[in-house]
Design an enzyme around this catalytic site. Structure first.
Site, PDB file in Angstrom:
ATOM      1  N   SER A 156       0.803  -1.218   0.000  1.00 55.60           N
ATOM      2  CA  SER A 156       0.000   0.000   0.000  1.00 55.60           C
ATOM      3  C   SER A 156       0.838   1.272   0.000  1.00 55.60           C
ATOM      4  O   SER A 156       0.368   2.316  -0.459  1.00 55.60           O
ATOM      5  CB  SER A 156      -0.962   0.006   1.189  1.00 55.60           C
ATOM      6  OG  SER A 156      -0.256  -0.152   2.395  1.00 55.60           O
ATOM      7  N   HIS A 204       1.150   4.678   4.458  1.00 53.02           N
ATOM      8  CA  HIS A 204       0.232   5.333   3.531  1.00 53.02           C
ATOM      9  C   HIS A 204       0.632   6.783   3.274  1.00 53.02           C
ATOM     10  O   HIS A 204       0.692   7.225   2.120  1.00 53.02           O
ATOM     11  CB  HIS A 204      -1.192   5.263   4.073  1.00 53.02           C
ATOM     12  CG  HIS A 204      -1.788   3.899   4.002  1.00 53.02           C
ATOM     13  ND1 HIS A 204      -3.125   3.658   4.251  1.00 53.02           N
ATOM     14  CD2 HIS A 204      -1.240   2.698   3.707  1.00 53.02           C
ATOM     15  CE1 HIS A 204      -3.367   2.364   4.109  1.00 53.02           C
ATOM     16  NE2 HIS A 204      -2.235   1.763   3.795  1.00 53.02           N
TER      17      HIS A 204
END
Length: 265
Positions: A156, A204
């Site tokens: 991610s 992230h």
């Protein structure tokens, strides 16, 4: 365990840039996202290896998983000290190719395909590969800055980097990210990042910021120079992106060994 999932995808985002983020550069580069396919294959192979090497589709594990997940601080285990601070620098990279379970890799690979099939034809294979790799390093740096002793896995960080890059790419050609859907995609996933437990905030945010910086170098720098100098500007931009990746890697090594001591004395 931080699984670093990127959350769900809104239906409107499936249309992101397919009709608008197309330039002559994308035509010259071709339309087959080969690098994207290779990256997906690498993640799937790693997932299968950790699934059948001591874990399962519901929860991966085994020695390959333990030896590859990202963890910064020197942690004592049954086999001795592990972690980036224990000399296991490869975890900065390998953690981005491991996933906790089938749902985790499913979300990440879906978004990797969606975003990669848009960005790779625009940037070209080499620059897209740099974007993905350096975004992964930026995500790992974010993890080790905010939570260096928490085991973390997932693509991610790199995927958020692609989202940040697509925001910059669309703005560069006059597309409103909120109308195209990519703005909503980023917003939704940031909400998931901060509200859902066991999601890597550092990974992230690090990937998102890193991807935006990389895209700005790749897209904005050549656009702001004279036409005859654009090839040179592209080469310079690629060199700067590579240096940014080196900085993220070195920063990760530093954060793994020093951040906890500095933060908590």
């Amino acid at each position: 365990m931080h699984t670093a999932s990127v959350g769900f995808h809104c239906p409107e985002c499936a249309k992101v840039g397919r009709q608008q983020v197309r330039t002559m550069a994308s035509i010259r580069a071709g339309t087959d996202p080969i690098v994207t396919k290779v990256l997906i294959a690498a993640n799937v192979v790693a997932f299968l290896a950790t699934s059948f090497g001591g874990g399962g589709l519901g929860q991966t594990g085994g020695s390959l998983y333990i030896d590859g997940l990202l963890i910064g601080g020197r942690i004592f285990s049954d086999v001795g000290f592990i972690g980036v601070d224990a000399g296991e620098w490869w975890r900065i990279v390998t953690g981005g190719f491991l996933h906790a379970n089938l749902m985790h890799i499913g979300f990440n690979m879906f978004l990797l395909w969606l975003l990669g099939s848009e960005l790779e034809p625009v940037l070209g294979r080499v620059r897209f590969g740099l974007l993905y790799g350096v975004s992964l390093l930026a995500g790992s740096f974010g993890v080790l800055l905010l939570d260096p002793v928490q085991p973390t896995v997932g693509a991610s960080g790199a995927v958020f980097g692609l989202m940040g890059a697509l925001l910059i790419a669309q703005r560069a050609v006059g597309v409103n990210p909120w109308q195209s859907g990519i703005g909503g995609l980023v917003a939704i996933n940031l909400v998931f990042t901060f509200l859902v437990p066991n999601i890597s905030i550092g990974g992230h945010l690090g990937g998102l910021v890193g991807g935006a910086v990389i895209a700005a170098l790749f897209i904005e720098l050549p656009r702001r120079v004279k036409l005859g100098d654009r090839r040179q500007a592209t080469i310079v931009a690629s060199a700067l992106v590579a240096l940014f990746g080196v900085a993220c890697f070195v920063g990760s090594l530093w954060a793994a060994g020093n951040w906890v001591d500095q933060a908590f004395g």
